[in-house]
Every structure is written in C-alpha cells, then in structure tokens.
Design a protein around this motif. Structure first.
Motif, PDB file in Angstrom:
ATOM      1  N   MET A 153       0.986  -6.847   3.192  1.00  0.00           N
ATOM      2  CA  MET A 153       0.624  -8.027   2.453  1.00  0.00           C
ATOM      3  C   MET A 153       0.504  -9.207   3.409  1.00  0.00           C
ATOM      4  SD  MET A 153       2.000  -8.911  -1.236  1.00  0.00           S
ATOM      5  CE  MET A 153       2.597 -10.546  -1.494  1.00  0.00           C
ATOM      6  N   ALA A 154      -0.237 -10.192   3.026  1.00  0.00           N
ATOM      7  CA  ALA A 154      -0.499 -11.339   3.878  1.00  0.00           C
ATOM      8  C   ALA A 154       0.804 -12.055   4.218  1.00  0.00           C
ATOM      9  CB  ALA A 154      -1.456 -12.297   3.190  1.00  0.00           C
ATOM     10  N   ASP A 155       0.860 -12.596   5.435  1.00  0.00           N
ATOM     11  CA  ASP A 155       2.056 -13.305   5.844  1.00  0.00           C
ATOM     12  C   ASP A 155       1.857 -14.818   5.797  1.00  0.00           C
ATOM     13  OD1 ASP A 155       1.691 -12.936   9.461  1.00  0.00           O
ATOM     14  OD2 ASP A 155       0.285 -13.514   7.918  1.00  0.00           O
ATOM     15  N   GLU A 156       0.883 -15.256   5.031  1.00  0.00           N
ATOM     16  CA  GLU A 156       0.614 -16.676   4.916  1.00  0.00           C
ATOM     17  C   GLU A 156       1.672 -17.332   4.035  1.00  0.00           C
ATOM     18  OE1 GLU A 156      -3.246 -16.219   3.253  1.00  0.00           O
ATOM     19  OE2 GLU A 156      -4.181 -15.878   5.179  1.00  0.00           O
ATOM     20  N   SER A 157       1.809 -18.646   4.149  1.00  0.00           N
ATOM     21  CA  SER A 157       2.785 -19.354   3.329  1.00  0.00           C
ATOM     22  C   SER A 157       2.434 -19.181   1.854  1.00  0.00           C
ATOM     23  CB  SER A 157       2.797 -20.838   3.698  1.00  0.00           C
ATOM     24  OG  SER A 157       1.629 -21.469   3.211  1.00  0.00           O
ATOM     25  N   SER A 158       3.389 -19.520   0.996  1.00  0.00           N
ATOM     26  CA  SER A 158       3.169 -19.316  -0.432  1.00  0.00           C
ATOM     27  C   SER A 158       2.050 -20.172  -0.985  1.00  0.00           C
ATOM     28  CB  SER A 158       4.467 -19.567  -1.207  1.00  0.00           C
ATOM     29  OG  SER A 158       4.874 -20.905  -1.024  1.00  0.00           O
TER      30      SER A 158
ATOM     31  N   SER B  35      -8.902   2.759  -0.977  1.00  0.00           N
ATOM     32  CA  SER B  35      -9.544   1.567  -1.527  1.00  0.00           C
ATOM     33  C   SER B  35      -8.578   0.391  -1.570  1.00  0.00           C
ATOM     34  CB  SER B  35     -10.077   1.865  -2.933  1.00  0.00           C
ATOM     35  OG  SER B  35     -10.564   0.693  -3.531  1.00  0.00           O
ATOM     36  N   THR B  36      -7.406   0.604  -2.110  1.00  0.00           N
ATOM     37  CA  THR B  36      -6.456  -0.503  -2.242  1.00  0.00           C
ATOM     38  C   THR B  36      -5.935  -0.963  -0.887  1.00  0.00           C
ATOM     39  OG1 THR B  36      -4.621   1.028  -2.675  1.00  0.00           O
ATOM     40  CG2 THR B  36      -5.778   0.126  -4.596  1.00  0.00           C
ATOM     41  N   ALA B  37      -5.913  -0.078   0.102  1.00  0.00           N
ATOM     42  CA  ALA B  37      -5.471  -0.458   1.446  1.00  0.00           C
ATOM     43  C   ALA B  37      -6.391  -1.511   2.064  1.00  0.00           C
ATOM     44  CB  ALA B  37      -5.401   0.773   2.345  1.00  0.00           C
ATOM     45  N   GLN B  38      -7.621  -1.582   1.584  1.00  0.00           N
ATOM     46  CA  GLN B  38      -8.573  -2.558   2.111  1.00  0.00           C
ATOM     47  C   GLN B  38      -8.234  -3.987   1.705  1.00  0.00           C
ATOM     48  OE1 GLN B  38     -12.836  -0.960   2.179  1.00  0.00           O
ATOM     49  NE2 GLN B  38     -11.861   0.128   0.485  1.00  0.00           N
ATOM     50  N   PHE B  39      -7.254  -4.149   0.825  1.00  0.00           N
ATOM     51  CA  PHE B  39      -6.908  -5.474   0.320  1.00  0.00           C
ATOM     52  C   PHE B  39      -5.477  -5.881   0.661  1.00  0.00           C
ATOM     53  CE2 PHE B  39     -10.228  -3.737  -2.453  1.00  0.00           C
ATOM     54  CZ  PHE B  39     -11.225  -4.667  -2.173  1.00  0.00           C
ATOM     55  N   LEU B  40      -4.911  -5.275   1.680  1.00  0.00           N
ATOM     56  CA  LEU B  40      -3.537  -5.599   2.053  1.00  0.00           C
ATOM     57  C   LEU B  40      -3.373  -7.050   2.505  1.00  0.00           C
ATOM     58  CD1 LEU B  40      -2.469  -2.339   3.899  1.00  0.00           C
ATOM     59  CD2 LEU B  40      -1.742  -3.136   1.639  1.00  0.00           C
TER      60      LEU B  40
ATOM     61  N   LEU C  12      -2.699  -1.041  -6.814  1.00  0.00           N
ATOM     62  CA  LEU C  12      -2.627  -2.374  -6.214  1.00  0.00           C
ATOM     63  C   LEU C  12      -1.220  -2.946  -6.348  1.00  0.00           C
ATOM     64  CD1 LEU C  12      -6.060  -3.678  -7.490  1.00  0.00           C
ATOM     65  CD2 LEU C  12      -5.417  -3.473  -5.072  1.00  0.00           C
ATOM     66  N   THR C  13      -0.633  -2.810  -7.521  1.00  0.00           N
ATOM     67  CA  THR C  13       0.717  -3.318  -7.750  1.00  0.00           C
ATOM     68  C   THR C  13       1.715  -2.647  -6.821  1.00  0.00           C
ATOM     69  OG1 THR C  13       0.188  -3.835 -10.051  1.00  0.00           O
ATOM     70  CG2 THR C  13       2.533  -3.612  -9.498  1.00  0.00           C
ATOM     71  N   ALA C  14       1.558  -1.360  -6.586  1.00  0.00           N
ATOM     72  CA  ALA C  14       2.455  -0.630  -5.688  1.00  0.00           C
ATOM     73  C   ALA C  14       2.394  -1.177  -4.266  1.00  0.00           C
ATOM     74  CB  ALA C  14       2.113   0.858  -5.696  1.00  0.00           C
ATOM     75  N   ARG C  15       1.300  -1.803  -3.921  1.00  0.00           N
ATOM     76  CA  ARG C  15       1.130  -2.401  -2.588  1.00  0.00           C
ATOM     77  C   ARG C  15       1.527  -3.875  -2.563  1.00  0.00           C
ATOM     78  NH1 ARG C  15      -1.411   0.678   1.100  1.00  0.00           N
ATOM     79  NH2 ARG C  15      -2.690   2.432   0.425  1.00  0.00           N
ATOM     80  N   GLY C  16       2.028  -4.376  -3.686  1.00  0.00           N
ATOM     81  CA  GLY C  16       2.447  -5.766  -3.747  1.00  0.00           C
ATOM     82  C   GLY C  16       1.317  -6.743  -4.006  1.00  0.00           C
TER      83      GLY C  16
END
Length: 124
Positions: A1-6, A67-72, A90-94
C-alpha cells in the motif's frame, strides 16, 4: 500500500474517457490514476492499461490476484460496478473498493469526504 501521508493518496478510477466512472472493474482495460491531496485537490498522474479479468461473468482467482496487485500504490479503486471477488481481493490488500458510477468530479468529492471521515476515527 502507498506510504504517502494520510492527506495524500492515490485513487484508481475505471473509466473509458477520464470524465466518468463508467466501467465494471473486471471489464475495464484502463484506469485513470489520480494523486489526491486532501488540502489541495487532485491531479491525473497516469493512465494505467490493465488486462480485464472478467470471463463470462466470472474470473480466475490467480488473474484477480495479479489484477489487484497492479493497484498496491492506490488507497482507493473505484468502478461503476465491482463484483464480490474483486471487492474481496482489493480489501485483502488493504485497498478500499468503491462503486461510484457518475462523473469523476462527483466520485472524487465522495472519496474526499469518506477519507476525511475515516481520518477522524484514526485520531482515537
């Protein structure tokens, strides 16, 4: 998942034209990726080509995982329709999956509001 600020995050929108959210997740071959800054607004940063995973109303589990890995790097994935399999993957990947058919501006406003509300819960 992205490490950007909230307050900064990415949103992937399933769209054929970049103006409307008008694609089913599993049938979409293009997602518009926006960088959102809750304080500043949003900007299109990428048009991401993907392989559709829908096969006659179903999908192959391994293809859905790919497919969902492309949106991490995205916090939200938005489509006009999302099947249960895509939503769960998607939910399983956060990643938060949302069905928001309509204009991109309307979808982004709803995401912004949702994200602000979610931020209130993180303070406690």
């Amino acid at each position: 998942m992205a490490d950007e600020s909230s307050s900064k995050y990415r949103v992937a929108l399933a769209s054929t034209d970049g103006e409307t959210v008008n694609q089913h997740y599993g049938r979409a071959d293009l997602f518009y990726i926006y960088l959102v800054d809750d304080e500043e607004g949003y900007d299109l940063i990428e048009k991401r080509k993907v392989l559709p995973v829908c096969r006659d109303g179903g999908h192959i589990a391994s293809e859905m995982e790919d497919s969902t890995a492309q949106f991490l790097d995205c916090r939200y994935v938005v489509a006009s329709r999302l099947g249960a399999g895509a939503s769960a993957a998607l939910t399983a990947r956060g990643i938060t999956a949302m069905e928001l058919p309509g204009s991109v501006d309307e979808a982004m406003l709803k995401i912004w509001k949702y994200n602000r509300i979610q931020g209130l819960f993180k303070e406690f």
